[in-house]
Motif scaffolding. Structure first.
Motif, mmCIF file in Angstrom:
data_model
loop_
_atom_site.group_PDB
_atom_site.id
_atom_site.type_symbol
_atom_site.label_atom_id
_atom_site.label_comp_id
_atom_site.label_asym_id
_atom_site.label_seq_id
_atom_site.Cartn_x
_atom_site.Cartn_y
_atom_site.Cartn_z
ATOM 1 N N GLN A 1 0.840 -1.207 0.000
ATOM 2 C CA GLN A 1 0.000 0.000 0.000
ATOM 3 C C GLN A 1 0.870 1.250 0.000
ATOM 4 O OE1 GLN A 1 -3.279 0.103 -0.444
ATOM 5 N NE2 GLN A 1 -3.090 2.322 -0.538
ATOM 6 N N LEU A 2 1.964 1.218 0.755
ATOM 7 C CA LEU A 2 2.894 2.341 0.784
ATOM 8 C C LEU A 2 3.515 2.553 -0.594
ATOM 9 C CD1 LEU A 2 4.247 4.403 2.697
ATOM 10 C CD2 LEU A 2 6.052 2.713 3.030
ATOM 11 N N MET A 3 3.858 1.459 -1.285
ATOM 12 C CA MET A 3 4.426 1.569 -2.625
ATOM 13 C C MET A 3 3.406 2.140 -3.614
ATOM 14 S SD MET A 3 6.320 -1.320 -4.915
ATOM 15 C CE MET A 3 4.821 -2.119 -5.450
ATOM 16 N N LYS A 4 2.137 1.716 -3.494
ATOM 17 C CA LYS A 4 1.093 2.265 -4.361
ATOM 18 C C LYS A 4 0.957 3.773 -4.157
ATOM 19 C CE LYS A 4 -1.863 -1.798 -4.706
ATOM 20 N NZ LYS A 4 -3.157 -2.388 -4.313
ATOM 21 N N ASP A 5 0.954 4.191 -2.901
ATOM 22 C CA ASP A 5 0.852 5.615 -2.597
ATOM 23 C C ASP A 5 2.068 6.382 -3.126
ATOM 24 O OD1 ASP A 5 -1.540 5.147 -1.352
ATOM 25 O OD2 ASP A 5 -0.684 5.107 0.686
ATOM 26 N N PHE A 6 3.237 5.768 -3.058
ATOM 27 C CA PHE A 6 4.480 6.377 -3.531
ATOM 28 C C PHE A 6 4.370 6.701 -5.023
ATOM 29 C CE2 PHE A 6 8.792 5.840 -5.294
ATOM 30 C CZ PHE A 6 9.486 6.771 -4.534
ATOM 31 N N PHE A 7 3.859 5.744 -5.813
ATOM 32 C CA PHE A 7 3.727 5.987 -7.246
ATOM 33 C C PHE A 7 2.516 6.862 -7.578
ATOM 34 C CE2 PHE A 7 6.489 2.214 -7.512
ATOM 35 C CZ PHE A 7 7.463 2.728 -8.356
ATOM 36 N N LYS A 8 1.465 6.725 -6.805
ATOM 37 C CA LYS A 8 0.247 7.498 -7.057
ATOM 38 C C LYS A 8 0.490 8.992 -6.828
ATOM 39 C CE LYS A 8 -4.459 7.624 -5.275
ATOM 40 N NZ LYS A 8 -5.351 6.961 -4.329
ATOM 41 N N ASN A 9 1.261 9.316 -5.799
ATOM 42 C CA ASN A 9 1.538 10.718 -5.473
ATOM 43 C C ASN A 9 2.762 11.262 -6.207
ATOM 44 O OD1 ASN A 9 -0.633 10.701 -3.717
ATOM 45 N ND2 ASN A 9 0.640 10.058 -1.986
ATOM 46 N N LYS A 10 3.373 10.455 -7.082
ATOM 47 C CA LYS A 10 4.554 10.838 -7.871
ATOM 48 C C LYS A 10 5.732 11.262 -7.004
ATOM 49 C CE LYS A 10 1.946 12.049 -11.934
ATOM 50 N NZ LYS A 10 1.703 13.014 -12.984
ATOM 51 N N CYS A 11 5.907 10.567 -5.891
ATOM 52 C CA CYS A 11 7.038 10.848 -5.013
ATOM 53 C C CYS A 11 8.363 10.393 -5.617
ATOM 54 C CB CYS A 11 6.840 10.177 -3.652
ATOM 55 S SG CYS A 11 5.477 10.853 -2.714
ATOM 56 N N PHE A 12 8.292 9.497 -6.610
ATOM 57 C CA PHE A 12 9.521 9.010 -7.226
ATOM 58 C C PHE A 12 10.260 10.122 -7.975
ATOM 59 C CE2 PHE A 12 5.990 8.165 -10.086
ATOM 60 C CZ PHE A 12 6.425 8.710 -11.282
ATOM 61 N N LEU A 13 9.583 11.222 -8.256
ATOM 62 C CA LEU A 13 10.240 12.347 -8.923
ATOM 63 C C LEU A 13 11.166 13.110 -7.985
ATOM 64 C CD1 LEU A 13 7.183 13.727 -10.932
ATOM 65 C CD2 LEU A 13 9.077 12.344 -11.796
ATOM 66 N N HIS A 14 11.074 12.856 -6.694
ATOM 67 C CA HIS A 14 11.834 13.619 -5.711
ATOM 68 C C HIS A 14 12.943 12.796 -5.038
ATOM 69 C CE1 HIS A 14 8.910 16.783 -6.200
ATOM 70 N NE2 HIS A 14 7.927 15.920 -5.940
ATOM 71 N N ILE A 15 13.276 11.631 -5.585
ATOM 72 C CA ILE A 15 14.358 10.866 -4.966
ATOM 73 C C ILE A 15 15.680 11.218 -5.647
ATOM 74 C CG2 ILE A 15 12.865 8.948 -4.281
ATOM 75 C CD1 ILE A 15 13.926 7.337 -6.596
ATOM 76 N N THR A 16 16.755 11.028 -4.906
ATOM 77 C CA THR A 16 18.079 11.359 -5.444
ATOM 78 C C THR A 16 18.574 10.228 -6.347
ATOM 79 O OG1 THR A 16 19.245 10.334 -3.609
ATOM 80 C CG2 THR A 16 18.623 12.650 -3.338
ATOM 81 N N VAL A 17 19.645 10.516 -7.059
ATOM 82 C CA VAL A 17 20.234 9.516 -7.948
ATOM 83 C C VAL A 17 20.778 8.344 -7.127
ATOM 84 C CG1 VAL A 17 22.093 9.103 -9.621
ATOM 85 C CG2 VAL A 17 20.791 11.226 -9.709
ATOM 86 N N LYS A 18 21.351 8.639 -5.982
ATOM 87 C CA LYS A 18 21.891 7.576 -5.116
ATOM 88 C C LYS A 18 20.768 6.655 -4.648
ATOM 89 C CE LYS A 18 24.692 6.832 -1.009
ATOM 90 N NZ LYS A 18 25.435 7.449 0.089
ATOM 91 N N GLN A 19 19.641 7.221 -4.231
ATOM 92 C CA GLN A 19 18.507 6.409 -3.794
ATOM 93 C C GLN A 19 17.955 5.582 -4.951
ATOM 94 O OE1 GLN A 19 16.048 9.569 -2.341
ATOM 95 N NE2 GLN A 19 16.659 9.250 -0.201
ATOM 96 N N ALA A 20 17.869 6.183 -6.140
ATOM 97 C CA ALA A 20 17.372 5.454 -7.307
ATOM 98 C C ALA A 20 18.321 4.301 -7.655
ATOM 99 C CB ALA A 20 17.218 6.400 -8.493
ATOM 100 N N TRP A 21 19.617 4.574 -7.580
ATOM 101 C CA TRP A 21 20.605 3.534 -7.882
ATOM 102 C C TRP A 21 20.480 2.376 -6.889
ATOM 103 C CZ3 TRP A 21 23.178 1.592 -11.583
ATOM 104 C CH2 TRP A 21 24.308 0.818 -11.378
ATOM 105 N N LEU A 22 20.319 2.676 -5.604
ATOM 106 C CA LEU A 22 20.172 1.624 -4.597
ATOM 107 C C LEU A 22 18.886 0.824 -4.817
ATOM 108 C CD1 LEU A 22 21.422 3.417 -1.366
ATOM 109 C CD2 LEU A 22 22.560 1.607 -2.650
ATOM 110 N N LEU A 23 17.788 1.496 -5.149
ATOM 111 C CA LEU A 23 16.544 0.794 -5.445
ATOM 112 C C LEU A 23 16.696 -0.113 -6.667
ATOM 113 C CD1 LEU A 23 13.903 3.594 -4.830
ATOM 114 C CD2 LEU A 23 14.267 1.534 -3.471
ATOM 115 N N PHE A 24 17.410 0.362 -7.691
ATOM 116 C CA PHE A 24 17.659 -0.449 -8.875
ATOM 117 C C PHE A 24 18.484 -1.682 -8.515
ATOM 118 C CE2 PHE A 24 20.733 -1.523 -12.219
ATOM 119 C CZ PHE A 24 19.854 -1.998 -13.180
ATOM 120 N N LEU A 25 19.527 -1.518 -7.701
ATOM 121 C CA LEU A 25 20.374 -2.650 -7.318
ATOM 122 C C LEU A 25 19.605 -3.690 -6.499
ATOM 123 C CD1 LEU A 25 23.784 -0.944 -6.497
ATOM 124 C CD2 LEU A 25 23.168 -2.303 -8.502
#
Length: 136
Positions: A87-111
């Motif tokens: 549910q937290l992940m759904k809210d994360f994408f629904k509210n477009k919070c992924f636009l506000h993460i840093t490159v380091k956080q995105a890289w860690l999520l990808f890994l």
């Protein structure tokens, strides 16, 4: 045709004599075999006792706790936590919070996602026994 029958009869004679010789030998050496069996059982008991007292056995007993914990099926409380995380992940994408993460956080999520995918792929490969395709 008669040579084939004669060979079969000869083979039966040799088989019967062989069985008789083996039976006689086992009767002769039966006491020695039973003594050796008793000695073997004693040695096996000693080795088993020494193995249970070794450092490796102590380590394995400790690791058994981790194994049973990690390989156990999920409990109901864990399933509820998974629902909350989804549910937290759904809210994360629904509210477009992924636009506000840093490159380091995105890289860690990808890994982390890549690691999950690769473990899944490795499990599938082990399960099917081949790198490519299933045996049908």
């Amino acid at each position: 045709m008669t040579t084939g029958v004669n060979i079969a009869k000869l083979a039966n004679v040799f088989r019967g004599r062989w069985m008789m010789i083996v039976h006689e030998l086992t009767e002769i050496y039966k006491p020695a075999i039973s003594r050796n069996r008793e000695k073997l059982m004693e040695v096996m008991k000693e080795k088993a006792e020494a193995a249970t007292k070794s450092e490796l056995a102590k380590t394995m007993r400790g690791l058994k706790g981790f194994y049973t914990l990690e390989m156990a099926p999920p409990r109901l409380s864990e399933m509820e936590k998974l629902k909350a995380d989804l549910q937290l992940m759904k809210d994360f994408f629904k509210n477009k919070c992924f636009l506000h993460i840093t490159v380091k956080q995105a890289w860690l999520l990808f890994l982390v996602g890549l690691e999950v995918f690769l473990w899944f792929f490795l499990g599938e490969t082990i399960g099917k026994g081949h790198i490519v395709g299933y045996k049908v």
